[in-house]
Design a protein around this motif. Structure first.
Motif, mmCIF file in Angstrom:
data_model
loop_
_atom_site.group_PDB
_atom_site.id
_atom_site.type_symbol
_atom_site.label_atom_id
_atom_site.label_comp_id
_atom_site.label_asym_id
_atom_site.label_seq_id
_atom_site.Cartn_x
_atom_site.Cartn_y
_atom_site.Cartn_z
ATOM 1 N N ALA A 51 -43.841 -1.905 69.116
ATOM 2 C CA ALA A 51 -43.200 -2.845 68.186
ATOM 3 C C ALA A 51 -44.079 -3.032 66.950
ATOM 4 N N LEU A 52 -45.386 -3.159 67.161
ATOM 5 C CA LEU A 52 -46.315 -3.277 66.038
ATOM 6 C C LEU A 52 -46.304 -2.013 65.195
ATOM 7 N N TRP A 53 -46.244 -0.855 65.840
ATOM 8 C CA TRP A 53 -46.205 0.423 65.129
ATOM 9 C C TRP A 53 -44.964 0.528 64.252
ATOM 10 N N GLY A 92 -37.416 3.412 58.862
ATOM 11 C CA GLY A 92 -36.312 2.689 58.237
ATOM 12 C C GLY A 92 -35.804 1.516 59.042
ATOM 13 N N ILE A 93 -36.587 1.039 59.999
ATOM 14 C CA ILE A 93 -36.142 -0.050 60.871
ATOM 15 C C ILE A 93 -36.401 -1.407 60.218
ATOM 16 N N ALA A 94 -35.358 -2.236 60.168
ATOM 17 C CA ALA A 94 -35.492 -3.561 59.543
ATOM 18 C C ALA A 94 -36.055 -4.601 60.505
ATOM 19 N N ASP A 95 -35.749 -4.471 61.796
ATOM 20 C CA ASP A 95 -36.204 -5.430 62.801
ATOM 21 C C ASP A 95 -36.946 -4.659 63.898
ATOM 22 N N PRO A 96 -38.251 -4.430 63.720
ATOM 23 C CA PRO A 96 -39.014 -3.588 64.665
ATOM 24 C C PRO A 96 -38.981 -4.092 66.105
ATOM 25 N N ALA A 119 -36.682 -5.999 67.736
ATOM 26 C CA ALA A 119 -35.381 -5.806 68.366
ATOM 27 C C ALA A 119 -35.093 -4.324 68.594
ATOM 28 N N ALA A 120 -35.468 -3.488 67.631
ATOM 29 C CA ALA A 120 -35.233 -2.051 67.771
ATOM 30 C C ALA A 120 -36.027 -1.472 68.934
ATOM 31 N N THR A 121 -37.290 -1.884 69.068
ATOM 32 C CA THR A 121 -38.116 -1.380 70.157
ATOM 33 C C THR A 121 -37.591 -1.851 71.499
ATOM 34 N N ALA A 122 -37.153 -3.096 71.574
ATOM 35 C CA ALA A 122 -36.571 -3.619 72.819
ATOM 36 C C ALA A 122 -35.342 -2.809 73.223
ATOM 37 N N ALA A 124 -26.328 -8.082 72.542
ATOM 38 C CA ALA A 124 -26.252 -6.688 72.965
ATOM 39 C C ALA A 124 -27.041 -5.840 71.965
ATOM 40 N N PRO A 125 -28.109 -5.156 72.398
ATOM 41 C CA PRO A 125 -28.928 -4.386 71.463
ATOM 42 C C PRO A 125 -28.208 -3.143 70.951
ATOM 43 N N LYS A 126 -28.531 -2.769 69.724
ATOM 44 C CA LYS A 126 -27.924 -1.603 69.102
ATOM 45 C C LYS A 126 -28.475 -0.323 69.715
ATOM 46 N N PHE A 127 -27.600 0.647 69.936
ATOM 47 C CA PHE A 127 -27.991 1.924 70.533
ATOM 48 C C PHE A 127 -28.244 2.960 69.438
ATOM 49 N N ASP A 128 -29.421 3.537 69.407
ATOM 50 C CA ASP A 128 -29.786 4.605 68.481
ATOM 51 C C ASP A 128 -30.114 5.833 69.326
ATOM 52 N N TRP A 129 -29.177 6.762 69.399
ATOM 53 C CA TRP A 129 -29.326 7.882 70.348
ATOM 54 C C TRP A 129 -30.544 8.742 70.035
ATOM 55 N N ALA A 130 -30.864 8.943 68.753
ATOM 56 C CA ALA A 130 -32.003 9.793 68.392
ATOM 57 C C ALA A 130 -33.319 9.138 68.812
#
Length: 285
Positions: A217-219, A164-168, A170-173, A60-66
Motif C-alpha cells: 500500500a505504501l509502495w 495511476g492509482i488514486a487510492d493506494p 483501497a486498490a491494494t486491499a 465492494a472493491p473494484k476488480f482490476d484483472w491485470a
C-alpha cells in the motif's frame, strides 16, 4: 527527503519478505503454497480493515484483472522459487527481472528516462550479472530461477499499474482479496496446502499483514511520485538489503563477489536517481 525515507522503508519491507519466506521454507515449517495463501489472506484482512476504519463503511472493491494477475504470478512464483533459492539470491533474480519489466513498460508508455537513469540501470544490472555469473560458487536451480522470473514479471506489471492509482490503500486491499482464489487453487492442485506448523503460519501472517499488505500500500502511494524508471532503480536496493540480512539472520554466505556486485548496484542507484535531480537543480539555479 520524506519520499526518500518512505521509499527506503518500503525496500526494507520488500527484502523482509524474502527473508521471511526463505526462513519459513528452510526448516519445513510450512509449504510454499500454504505460505502464499496465508500471506495473501493476512494482507487482505489487514488492508480491508484499514479501509473500513478509514471510510467508516465496507464497499465492494473494484476488480482490476491485470493487477490481480500480476500479484498472483508474483505471490506464487515467489513462494515456490524459495524452496531452493537463498533469500539474497532470490531477491537479486526477482528485482533484476522487475527492472527490465518496468523500464520496458515505461519506455513503451512514452516515458523518456534521463540518460543518467539509463546509465544507472546498466551499472546496477552489471552488478546483478556479476553476482549471478556461474562460477561454481552459486547454485541456481533452473526451475527456481524460472519461477522467480515469473514472479519478477508479475511484480513489474503490478508496479507499473500502480502509477495511476488514486487510492493506494483501497486498490491494494482489492488486489489482495481478488488474488485469494488463485493462491488457493494452485496449492489445492499441487498438494501441500496443509503443510504448516505454528512458526510457519506466524511467519506467513507477518509477511502478509505487515511487510506485504502495508508495504505494498505504501509502495502504491509512492509510485506516482517516483515514476517508473526511478521506482525500478530504487527497487535494486532491496536485493542488497536481502543479501546482508540473509547473511546475518540466516547464515547465508557473502563472498567478495557479492560485496563488489552490491557496490555496483548501489552506485547505479545513486547515478540513476540522484544525478538527474542534481542536474535539474543546477539548471534551475
Amino acid at each position: 527527503m520524506k519520499v526518500f525515507l518512505l521509499t527506503a522503508l518500503t525496500m526494507v519491507a520488500f527484502s523482509a519478505n524474502s527473508l521471511l519466506n526463505r526462513a519459513a521454507l528452510t526448516d519445513g515449517d510450512i509449504g510454499p503454497g500454504a505460505f502464499a495463501l496465508i500471506r495473501v489472506a493476512a494482507g487482505a484482512i489487514v488492508l480491508i480493515l484499514l479501509v473500513a476504519l478509514r471510510d467508516k463503511a465496507l464497499r465492494a472493491p473494484k476488480f482490476d484483472w491485470a493487477a490481480v494477475a500480476g500479484l498472483s504470478a508474483y505471490m506464487l512464483g515467489f513462494s515456490y522459487a524459495y524452496i531452493q533459492l537463498d533469500a539474497g539470491l532470490g531477491a537479486l533474480i526477482l528485482f533484476a527481472g522487475v527492472q527490465v519489466t518496468m523500464f520496458a513498460g515505461a519506455v513503451l508508455g512514452g516515458e523518456r528516462p534521463h540518460i543518467a537513469r539509463w546509465a544507472g540501470m546498466v551499472l546496477a544490472l552489471a552488478g546483478l550479472a556479476l553476482l549471478v555469473w556461474p562460477d561454481g560458487q552459486i547454485n541456481l536451480p533452473p526451475q527456481s530461477v524460472a519461477l522467480m522470473s515469473v514472479a519478477a514479471i508479475g511484480w513489474g506489471v503490478y508496479s507499473l499499474i500502480g502509477r495511476g492509482i488514486a487510492d493506494p490503500l483501497a486498490a491494494t486491499a482489492a488486489n489482495f482479496l481478488y488474488t485469494l482464489p488463485a493462491v488457493l487453487l494452485i496449492p489445492l492442485v499441487a498438494g501441500g496446502l496443509l503443510e504448516a506448523n505454528t512458526k510457519g503460519v506466524l511467519l506467513a501472517i507477518l509477511s502478509g499483514g505487515v511487510t506485504s499488505g502495508l508495504g505494498y500500500a505504501l509502495w502504491y502511494s509512492l509510485l506516482p511520485k517516483l515514476g517508473a524508471t526511478r521506482a525500478a532503480l530504487a527497487q535494486l536496493s532491496a536485493p542488497v538489503i536481502a543479501v546482508v540480512a540473509g547473511a546475518i539472520l540466516l547464515g547465508e554466505a557473502v563472498t567478495l563477489k557479492a560485496v563488489l556486485a552490491s557496490g555496483l548496484i548501489l552506485g547505479g542507484i545513486a547515478l540513476g536517481v540522484v544525478w538527474p535531480q542534481l542536474t535539474i537543480r543546477s539548471k534551475g539555479s
